[in-house]
Motif scaffolding. Structure first.
Motif, PDB file in Angstrom:
ATOM      1  N   PRO A  60       0.696 -31.507  -8.263  1.00 21.30           N
ATOM      2  CA  PRO A  60       1.748 -31.010  -7.404  1.00 21.30           C
ATOM      3  C   PRO A  60       2.249 -32.371  -6.404  1.00 21.30           C
ATOM      4  CG  PRO A  60      -0.322 -30.292  -6.620  1.00 21.30           C
ATOM      5  CD  PRO A  60      -0.609 -30.973  -7.828  1.00 21.30           C
ATOM      6  N   ALA A  61       3.533 -32.032  -6.283  1.00 17.52           N
ATOM      7  CA  ALA A  61       4.314 -32.827  -5.118  1.00 17.52           C
ATOM      8  C   ALA A  61       3.955 -32.230  -3.768  1.00 17.52           C
ATOM      9  CB  ALA A  61       5.531 -33.040  -5.586  1.00 17.52           C
ATOM     10  N   THR A  62       2.769 -32.843  -3.226  1.00 19.78           N
ATOM     11  CA  THR A  62       2.498 -32.240  -1.721  1.00 19.78           C
ATOM     12  C   THR A  62       3.103 -32.845  -0.765  1.00 19.78           C
ATOM     13  OG1 THR A  62       0.538 -33.795  -1.848  1.00 19.78           O
ATOM     14  CG2 THR A  62       0.280 -31.596  -2.428  1.00 19.78           C
ATOM     15  N   PHE A  63       4.277 -33.692  -0.902  1.00 24.39           N
ATOM     16  CA  PHE A  63       5.241 -34.244   0.217  1.00 24.39           C
ATOM     17  C   PHE A  63       6.247 -33.313   0.316  1.00 24.39           C
ATOM     18  CE2 PHE A  63       3.512 -39.323   0.286  1.00 24.39           C
ATOM     19  CZ  PHE A  63       2.622 -38.764   1.494  1.00 24.39           C
ATOM     20  N   HIS A  64       6.492 -32.486  -0.748  1.00 26.17           N
ATOM     21  CA  HIS A  64       8.004 -31.823  -0.977  1.00 26.17           C
ATOM     22  C   HIS A  64       8.191 -30.888   0.197  1.00 26.17           C
ATOM     23  CE1 HIS A  64      11.064 -31.233  -3.838  1.00 26.17           C
ATOM     24  NE2 HIS A  64      11.016 -29.785  -3.387  1.00 26.17           N
ATOM     25  N   ARG A  65       7.412 -30.459   0.955  1.00 24.89           N
ATOM     26  CA  ARG A  65       7.753 -29.763   2.083  1.00 24.89           C
ATOM     27  C   ARG A  65       8.654 -30.604   3.304  1.00 24.89           C
ATOM     28  NH1 ARG A  65       5.701 -24.260   2.990  1.00 24.89           N
ATOM     29  NH2 ARG A  65       4.710 -23.622   0.857  1.00 24.89           N
ATOM     30  N   VAL A  66       8.105 -31.803   3.266  1.00 24.15           N
ATOM     31  CA  VAL A  66       8.706 -32.421   4.398  1.00 24.15           C
ATOM     32  C   VAL A  66       9.884 -33.550   3.762  1.00 24.15           C
ATOM     33  CG1 VAL A  66       6.940 -32.505   5.750  1.00 24.15           C
ATOM     34  CG2 VAL A  66       6.757 -34.388   4.232  1.00 24.15           C
ATOM     35  N   LYS A  67       9.716 -33.961   2.637  1.00 21.68           N
ATOM     36  CA  LYS A  67      10.556 -34.762   1.839  1.00 21.68           C
ATOM     37  C   LYS A  67      10.296 -34.827   0.394  1.00 21.68           C
ATOM     38  CE  LYS A  67      12.286 -39.430   1.895  1.00 21.68           C
ATOM     39  NZ  LYS A  67      12.282 -41.076   2.390  1.00 21.68           N
ATOM     40  N   PRO A  68      11.463 -34.547  -0.524  1.00 15.03           N
ATOM     41  CA  PRO A  68      11.166 -34.333  -2.060  1.00 15.03           C
ATOM     42  C   PRO A  68      11.597 -35.797  -2.628  1.00 15.03           C
ATOM     43  CG  PRO A  68      13.413 -33.769  -1.172  1.00 15.03           C
ATOM     44  CD  PRO A  68      12.813 -34.062   0.341  1.00 15.03           C
ATOM     45  N   GLY A  69      11.363 -35.810  -3.624  1.00 15.56           N
ATOM     46  CA  GLY A  69      11.149 -37.036  -4.507  1.00 15.56           C
ATOM     47  C   GLY A  69      10.688 -38.095  -4.031  1.00 15.56           C
ATOM     48  N   VAL A  70       9.548 -38.258  -3.473  1.00 17.65           N
ATOM     49  CA  VAL A  70       8.694 -39.324  -2.891  1.00 17.65           C
ATOM     50  C   VAL A  70       7.986 -39.921  -4.075  1.00 17.65           C
ATOM     51  CG1 VAL A  70       7.231 -40.025  -1.239  1.00 17.65           C
ATOM     52  CG2 VAL A  70       8.482 -38.352  -0.742  1.00 17.65           C
ATOM     53  N   GLU A  71       8.444 -41.399  -4.366  1.00 19.86           N
ATOM     54  CA  GLU A  71       7.572 -42.131  -5.267  1.00 19.86           C
ATOM     55  C   GLU A  71       7.553 -43.437  -4.653  1.00 19.86           C
ATOM     56  OE1 GLU A  71       7.558 -43.375  -9.944  1.00 19.86           O
ATOM     57  OE2 GLU A  71       8.706 -41.747  -9.380  1.00 19.86           O
ATOM     58  N   LEU A  72       6.376 -43.837  -4.236  1.00 22.23           N
ATOM     59  CA  LEU A  72       6.303 -44.992  -3.541  1.00 22.23           C
ATOM     60  C   LEU A  72       5.427 -45.911  -4.289  1.00 22.23           C
ATOM     61  CD1 LEU A  72       5.718 -43.781   0.209  1.00 22.23           C
ATOM     62  CD2 LEU A  72       7.719 -44.761  -0.638  1.00 22.23           C
ATOM     63  N   GLY A  73       5.531 -47.325  -3.940  1.00 23.70           N
ATOM     64  CA  GLY A  73       4.553 -48.373  -4.426  1.00 23.70           C
ATOM     65  C   GLY A  73       3.485 -48.656  -3.474  1.00 23.70           C
ATOM     66  N   TYR A  74       3.180 -50.094  -3.286  1.00 24.58           N
ATOM     67  CA  TYR A  74       1.945 -50.156  -2.649  1.00 24.58           C
ATOM     68  C   TYR A  74       2.134 -51.507  -1.832  1.00 24.58           C
ATOM     69  CZ  TYR A  74       0.048 -47.050  -6.014  1.00 24.58           C
ATOM     70  OH  TYR A  74      -0.250 -45.949  -6.699  1.00 24.58           O
ATOM     71  N   THR A  75       3.416 -51.788  -1.449  1.00 23.39           N
ATOM     72  CA  THR A  75       3.664 -52.733  -0.366  1.00 23.39           C
ATOM     73  C   THR A  75       3.346 -52.168   1.241  1.00 23.39           C
ATOM     74  OG1 THR A  75       6.178 -52.116   0.246  1.00 23.39           O
ATOM     75  CG2 THR A  75       5.681 -53.547  -1.748  1.00 23.39           C
ATOM     76  N   GLN A  76       3.398 -53.056   2.138  1.00 25.03           N
ATOM     77  CA  GLN A  76       3.149 -52.691   3.492  1.00 25.03           C
ATOM     78  C   GLN A  76       4.073 -51.666   3.824  1.00 25.03           C
ATOM     79  OE1 GLN A  76       0.215 -53.212   5.355  1.00 25.03           O
ATOM     80  NE2 GLN A  76       1.231 -51.810   6.397  1.00 25.03           N
ATOM     81  N   GLY A  77       5.435 -51.956   3.316  1.00 22.12           N
ATOM     82  CA  GLY A  77       6.523 -50.979   3.890  1.00 22.12           C
ATOM     83  C   GLY A  77       5.994 -49.450   3.221  1.00 22.12           C
ATOM     84  N   ASP A  78       5.437 -49.673   2.079  1.00 18.03           N
ATOM     85  CA  ASP A  78       5.442 -48.197   1.457  1.00 18.03           C
ATOM     86  C   ASP A  78       4.319 -47.435   2.075  1.00 18.03           C
ATOM     87  OD1 ASP A  78       7.361 -48.219  -0.903  1.00 18.03           O
ATOM     88  OD2 ASP A  78       5.994 -49.629  -1.971  1.00 18.03           O
ATOM     89  N   ILE A  79       3.157 -48.329   2.231  1.00 18.96           N
ATOM     90  CA  ILE A  79       1.943 -47.844   3.087  1.00 18.96           C
ATOM     91  C   ILE A  79       2.508 -47.136   4.525  1.00 18.96           C
ATOM     92  CG2 ILE A  79      -0.234 -48.379   4.304  1.00 18.96           C
ATOM     93  CD1 ILE A  79      -0.611 -50.675   2.188  1.00 18.96           C
TER      94      ILE A  79
END
Length: 227
Positions: A60-79
């Motif tokens: 399940p997309a457990t971020f969806h209640r605050v922001k839909p469509g989240v798909e991040l990588g692993y850069t410091q910005g993503d973190i």
């Protein structure tokens, strides 16, 4: 390869979940709970892996209640972005995102008994699910951030739990993980000579030996409790 479907929580909230189907009859269901990076390519690959091992996997997309469509990588910005999103979800009024996880569990029950596995923040949510939600038969948190806090350590799981911690995890000091293990004698706790995120093969922290051993133990655990 799986696909995204929509699930509905008890309060009517609709959110996406990635679902991967086994090739043959399912051994059971496994709910896969994301890290702070969303249901990204790594989490989808984890779900695909459980499907390949015979389970109906639901992420399940457990971020969806605050922001839909989240798909991040692993850069410091993503973190940084992921940490902020986690804080936003954790700041929701109770029960927060737990109804979404419950909906994923309910969906997975079509395959039989259901286990839940989660990583980092998902590990924390896995622990809470084991203590607070219905319909589970087993739970496996991986290096759950915040799991070793006093409020989390005081919880009582309703189902068998296997926990994986890295001894070199700078996010979860090993002494707090060992204190958690002492406070929860009924929980099976395993330690690895690895750091935080050791299961993720897209991160520099990936440790193949630890990841392989933890996965072998997890599959055996699910085999005992979901079979």
């Amino acid at each position: 390869m799986g696909q995204f479907i929509d699930l509905k929580a008890a309060d009517g909230f609709v959110f996406p979940a990635y679902v991967a189907q086994p090739a043959g009859p399912a051994k059971g269901g496994v709910v896969v709970l994301q890290e702070i990076f969303g249901v990204n390519s790594h989490i989808r690959a984890v779900a695909d892996g459980y499907a390949a091992d015979g389970y109906l996997a639901v992420a399940p997309a457990t971020f969806h209640r605050v922001k839909p469509g989240v798909e991040l990588g692993y850069t410091q910005g993503d973190i940084t972005a992921g940490v902020a999103l986690k804080a936003a979800v954790e700041g929701l009024a109770a029960p927060g995102v737990l109804p979404d996880i419950q909906a994923a569990i309910d969906y997975a029950q079509q395959a039989g008994k259901v286990g839940v596995v989660g990583y980092c923040w998902g590990g924390l949510l896995t622990w809470r699910s084991a203590c607070l939600l219905q319909g589970l038969a087993a739970a496996v948190p991986y290096y759950g951030g915040g799991m070793t806090s006093a409020i989390e350590t005081a919880r009582t799981p309703r189902v068998p739990v296997l926990v994986h911690f890295g001894e070199q995890d700078h996010s979860i000091p090993v002494e707090t993980a060992r204190a958690f293990a002492k406070a929860q004698p009924g929980v099976e706790v395993k330690f690895y000579a690895a750091g935080h995120g050791f299961n993720c093969d897209q991160r520099g922290a990936y440790d193949a030996a630890a990841a392989t051993l933890a996965r072998t133990r997890t599959l055996a655990f699910f085999g005992r409790h979901l079979g």
